[in-house]
Every structure is written in structure tokens, then in C-alpha cells.
Design a protein around this motif. Sequence first.
Motif, PDB file in Angstrom:
ATOM      1  N   HIS A   1       0.664  -1.367   0.033  1.00  0.00           N
ATOM      2  CA  HIS A   1      -0.188   0.034   0.102  1.00  0.00           C
ATOM      3  C   HIS A   1       1.214   1.326  -0.193  1.00  0.00           C
ATOM      4  O   HIS A   1       1.975   1.217   0.312  1.00  0.00           O
ATOM      5  CB  HIS A   1      -0.759   0.044   1.111  1.00  0.00           C
ATOM      6  N   ILE A   2       0.200   2.300  -0.456  1.00  0.00           N
ATOM      7  CA  ILE A   2       0.706   3.657  -0.080  1.00  0.00           C
ATOM      8  C   ILE A   2      -0.106   4.689   0.754  1.00  0.00           C
ATOM      9  O   ILE A   2      -1.264   4.393   0.288  1.00  0.00           O
ATOM     10  CB  ILE A   2       0.866   4.429  -1.587  1.00  0.00           C
ATOM     11  N   LEU A   3      -0.013   5.024   1.960  1.00  0.00           N
ATOM     12  CA  LEU A   3      -0.614   5.531   2.745  1.00  0.00           C
ATOM     13  C   LEU A   3      -0.214   7.109   2.506  1.00  0.00           C
ATOM     14  O   LEU A   3       0.696   7.638   2.489  1.00  0.00           O
ATOM     15  CB  LEU A   3      -0.122   5.205   4.107  1.00  0.00           C
ATOM     16  N   LEU A   4      -1.447   7.992   2.207  1.00  0.00           N
ATOM     17  CA  LEU A   4      -1.360   9.360   2.218  1.00  0.00           C
ATOM     18  C   LEU A   4      -2.347   9.984   3.259  1.00  0.00           C
ATOM     19  O   LEU A   4      -3.338   9.673   3.111  1.00  0.00           O
ATOM     20  CB  LEU A   4      -1.727  10.042   0.820  1.00  0.00           C
ATOM     21  N   LYS A   5      -1.751  10.615   4.040  1.00  0.00           N
ATOM     22  CA  LYS A   5      -2.766  11.294   5.055  1.00  0.00           C
ATOM     23  C   LYS A   5      -3.110  12.837   4.668  1.00  0.00           C
ATOM     24  O   LYS A   5      -2.556  13.139   3.510  1.00  0.00           O
ATOM     25  CB  LYS A   5      -1.975  11.685   6.382  1.00  0.00           C
ATOM     26  N   HIS A   6      -4.184  13.368   5.011  1.00  0.00           N
ATOM     27  CA  HIS A   6      -4.965  14.520   4.673  1.00  0.00           C
ATOM     28  C   HIS A   6      -5.135  15.234   6.183  1.00  0.00           C
ATOM     29  O   HIS A   6      -5.047  14.761   7.024  1.00  0.00           O
ATOM     30  CB  HIS A   6      -5.998  14.489   3.795  1.00  0.00           C
TER      31      HIS A   6
ATOM     32  N   LEU B   1       6.064   9.040  -1.868  1.00  0.00           N
ATOM     33  CA  LEU B   1       5.064   9.285  -1.412  1.00  0.00           C
ATOM     34  C   LEU B   1       4.375   9.060  -0.177  1.00  0.00           C
ATOM     35  O   LEU B   1       3.719   9.550   0.485  1.00  0.00           O
ATOM     36  CB  LEU B   1       3.809   9.396  -2.357  1.00  0.00           C
ATOM     37  N   SER B   2       4.668   7.670   0.226  1.00  0.00           N
ATOM     38  CA  SER B   2       3.929   6.972   1.359  1.00  0.00           C
ATOM     39  C   SER B   2       4.225   7.695   2.669  1.00  0.00           C
ATOM     40  O   SER B   2       5.582   8.084   2.853  1.00  0.00           O
ATOM     41  CB  SER B   2       4.215   5.459   1.327  1.00  0.00           C
ATOM     42  N   GLU B   3       3.438   7.692   3.345  1.00  0.00           N
ATOM     43  CA  GLU B   3       3.604   8.100   4.840  1.00  0.00           C
ATOM     44  C   GLU B   3       3.676   7.211   5.761  1.00  0.00           C
ATOM     45  O   GLU B   3       3.294   7.504   7.031  1.00  0.00           O
ATOM     46  CB  GLU B   3       2.650   9.330   5.214  1.00  0.00           C
ATOM     47  N   CYS B   4       3.709   5.995   5.564  1.00  0.00           N
ATOM     48  CA  CYS B   4       3.899   4.853   6.392  1.00  0.00           C
ATOM     49  C   CYS B   4       5.172   4.224   6.471  1.00  0.00           C
ATOM     50  O   CYS B   4       6.049   4.401   5.445  1.00  0.00           O
ATOM     51  CB  CYS B   4       3.049   3.559   5.825  1.00  0.00           C
ATOM     52  N   GLN B   5       5.744   3.882   7.899  1.00  0.00           N
ATOM     53  CA  GLN B   5       6.931   3.170   7.905  1.00  0.00           C
ATOM     54  C   GLN B   5       7.252   2.349   6.897  1.00  0.00           C
ATOM     55  O   GLN B   5       8.447   1.932   6.421  1.00  0.00           O
ATOM     56  CB  GLN B   5       7.217   2.718   9.322  1.00  0.00           C
ATOM     57  N   SER B   6       6.305   1.496   6.196  1.00  0.00           N
ATOM     58  CA  SER B   6       6.490   0.468   5.343  1.00  0.00           C
ATOM     59  C   SER B   6       7.525   0.903   4.138  1.00  0.00           C
ATOM     60  O   SER B   6       7.913   0.074   3.215  1.00  0.00           O
ATOM     61  CB  SER B   6       5.486  -0.323   5.007  1.00  0.00           C
ATOM     62  N   CYS B   7       7.215   2.032   3.768  1.00  0.00           N
ATOM     63  CA  CYS B   7       7.866   2.686   2.744  1.00  0.00           C
ATOM     64  C   CYS B   7       9.312   2.618   2.664  1.00  0.00           C
ATOM     65  O   CYS B   7      10.009   3.055   1.663  1.00  0.00           O
ATOM     66  CB  CYS B   7       7.341   4.258   2.214  1.00  0.00           C
TER      67      CYS B   7
ATOM     68  N   GLU C   1      11.501  -4.962  -3.197  1.00  0.00           N
ATOM     69  CA  GLU C   1      10.046  -5.381  -3.322  1.00  0.00           C
ATOM     70  C   GLU C   1       9.242  -5.664  -1.989  1.00  0.00           C
ATOM     71  O   GLU C   1       8.131  -5.674  -2.060  1.00  0.00           O
ATOM     72  CB  GLU C   1       9.782  -6.833  -3.931  1.00  0.00           C
ATOM     73  N   LEU C   2       9.659  -5.138  -0.844  1.00  0.00           N
ATOM     74  CA  LEU C   2       9.147  -5.057   0.352  1.00  0.00           C
ATOM     75  C   LEU C   2       8.712  -3.702   0.514  1.00  0.00           C
ATOM     76  O   LEU C   2       7.895  -3.331   1.664  1.00  0.00           O
ATOM     77  CB  LEU C   2       9.931  -5.583   1.566  1.00  0.00           C
ATOM     78  N   VAL C   3       8.826  -2.651  -0.330  1.00  0.00           N
ATOM     79  CA  VAL C   3       8.275  -1.435   0.008  1.00  0.00           C
ATOM     80  C   VAL C   3       6.970  -1.519  -0.135  1.00  0.00           C
ATOM     81  O   VAL C   3       6.217  -1.877  -0.928  1.00  0.00           O
ATOM     82  CB  VAL C   3       8.871  -0.566  -1.195  1.00  0.00           C
ATOM     83  N   GLY C   4       6.392  -0.820   0.958  1.00  0.00           N
ATOM     84  CA  GLY C   4       4.879  -0.664   1.052  1.00  0.00           C
ATOM     85  C   GLY C   4       4.169  -2.204   1.575  1.00  0.00           C
ATOM     86  O   GLY C   4       2.850  -2.181   1.577  1.00  0.00           O
ATOM     87  N   ASP C   5       5.076  -3.243   1.935  1.00  0.00           N
ATOM     88  CA  ASP C   5       4.468  -4.367   2.217  1.00  0.00           C
ATOM     89  C   ASP C   5       3.831  -4.679   3.471  1.00  0.00           C
ATOM     90  O   ASP C   5       4.243  -4.047   4.501  1.00  0.00           O
ATOM     91  CB  ASP C   5       5.574  -5.289   2.079  1.00  0.00           C
ATOM     92  N   LEU C   6       2.588  -5.102   3.466  1.00  0.00           N
ATOM     93  CA  LEU C   6       1.984  -5.228   4.444  1.00  0.00           C
ATOM     94  C   LEU C   6       1.680  -6.849   4.879  1.00  0.00           C
ATOM     95  O   LEU C   6       1.323  -7.441   5.683  1.00  0.00           O
ATOM     96  CB  LEU C   6       0.298  -4.982   4.440  1.00  0.00           C
ATOM     97  N   GLY C   7       2.363  -7.554   4.132  1.00  0.00           N
ATOM     98  CA  GLY C   7       2.436  -9.091   4.381  1.00  0.00           C
ATOM     99  C   GLY C   7       1.218  -9.932   3.320  1.00  0.00           C
ATOM    100  O   GLY C   7       0.743  -9.450   2.642  1.00  0.00           O
ATOM    101  N   TRP C   8       1.203 -11.169   3.763  1.00  0.00           N
ATOM    102  CA  TRP C   8       0.352 -12.054   2.998  1.00  0.00           C
ATOM    103  C   TRP C   8      -0.860 -12.083   3.910  1.00  0.00           C
ATOM    104  O   TRP C   8      -0.857 -12.604   5.061  1.00  0.00           O
ATOM    105  CB  TRP C   8       1.196 -13.497   2.828  1.00  0.00           C
ATOM    106  N   VAL C   9      -1.922 -12.205   3.233  1.00  0.00           N
ATOM    107  CA  VAL C   9      -3.173 -12.568   3.893  1.00  0.00           C
ATOM    108  C   VAL C   9      -3.958 -13.763   3.401  1.00  0.00           C
ATOM    109  O   VAL C   9      -4.093 -13.921   2.158  1.00  0.00           O
ATOM    110  CB  VAL C   9      -4.163 -11.349   3.823  1.00  0.00           C
TER     111      VAL C   9
END
Length: 129
Positions: free
Chosen positions: A56-61, A110-116, A121-129
Amino acid sequence: RMASGALLDAAVQWLGQVGDLGLGSVVVFFDRLEAEGEPQLKKARKEAPSQVRLRHILLKHRECKSTVDKVRGKQVKRSRGEAERLLRAVLEECGGDVDKRIFSQRCKELSECQSCLKAGELVGDLGWV
């Protein structure tokens, strides 16, 4: 939601500055309309994946509960509409990217999450579901 936002952006570009004019759009998709009396067709069985990988890419507002970009240490000042426009642009860019590199680049930018901050290939990774 993405299609509605794109329609509103096009309306604003066409109308120019709209001020306090309330614009809205509704987009409805019909998968398949069947005529009365038409026999039901059997659907082909599809093998569903047992797991999917989420990125994911997290953008806050400025309407978010926490308006601090923890990655860059800055206060977020963009509106919700601006955040949605940025994300729609990224989604459109990623649509034609066969190598999936654009997502990783835009996530780092752009992302405002630590995963960026993850590598490769792990950039923005939240894992497997």
C-alpha cells in the motif's frame, strides 16, 4: 470511488473554479443484465488464490486523526481531495507497468507509512493474507 473522483476532477477542469458549488457524482456498474426468460448460463469454476500479498501507499490529509507524516517528520496540509487525486494518478501510472517498478518508486516518494522505508520489493508491504 476512484471513478467518481475522476469525474469530479474532469468537471472542475471543464468548469474552472467552482467555489462553493457542491459537485457530486455517482458511478454505477452493472456486471451483466439478463433479460427475462433468458436461461441462466453456468459460470466456469475459477481457482481462487489461497493467499494474496498486500502492498500500500498511505497518504494522510488534514482531516485525519493524526496529521503528522512520521516518515518525514512534517505536518500534513493536503486536503482529502488532493490526497485522492495523487493516489488516482499513481494507480493510473501503475496500470501499464508490467515490471511493477513504478509502485515501488511512488511508494518511496509519497507514502507516509513506515513500510515505505523497506528495501526492494518489500516497499509498502503489509504481508500475506
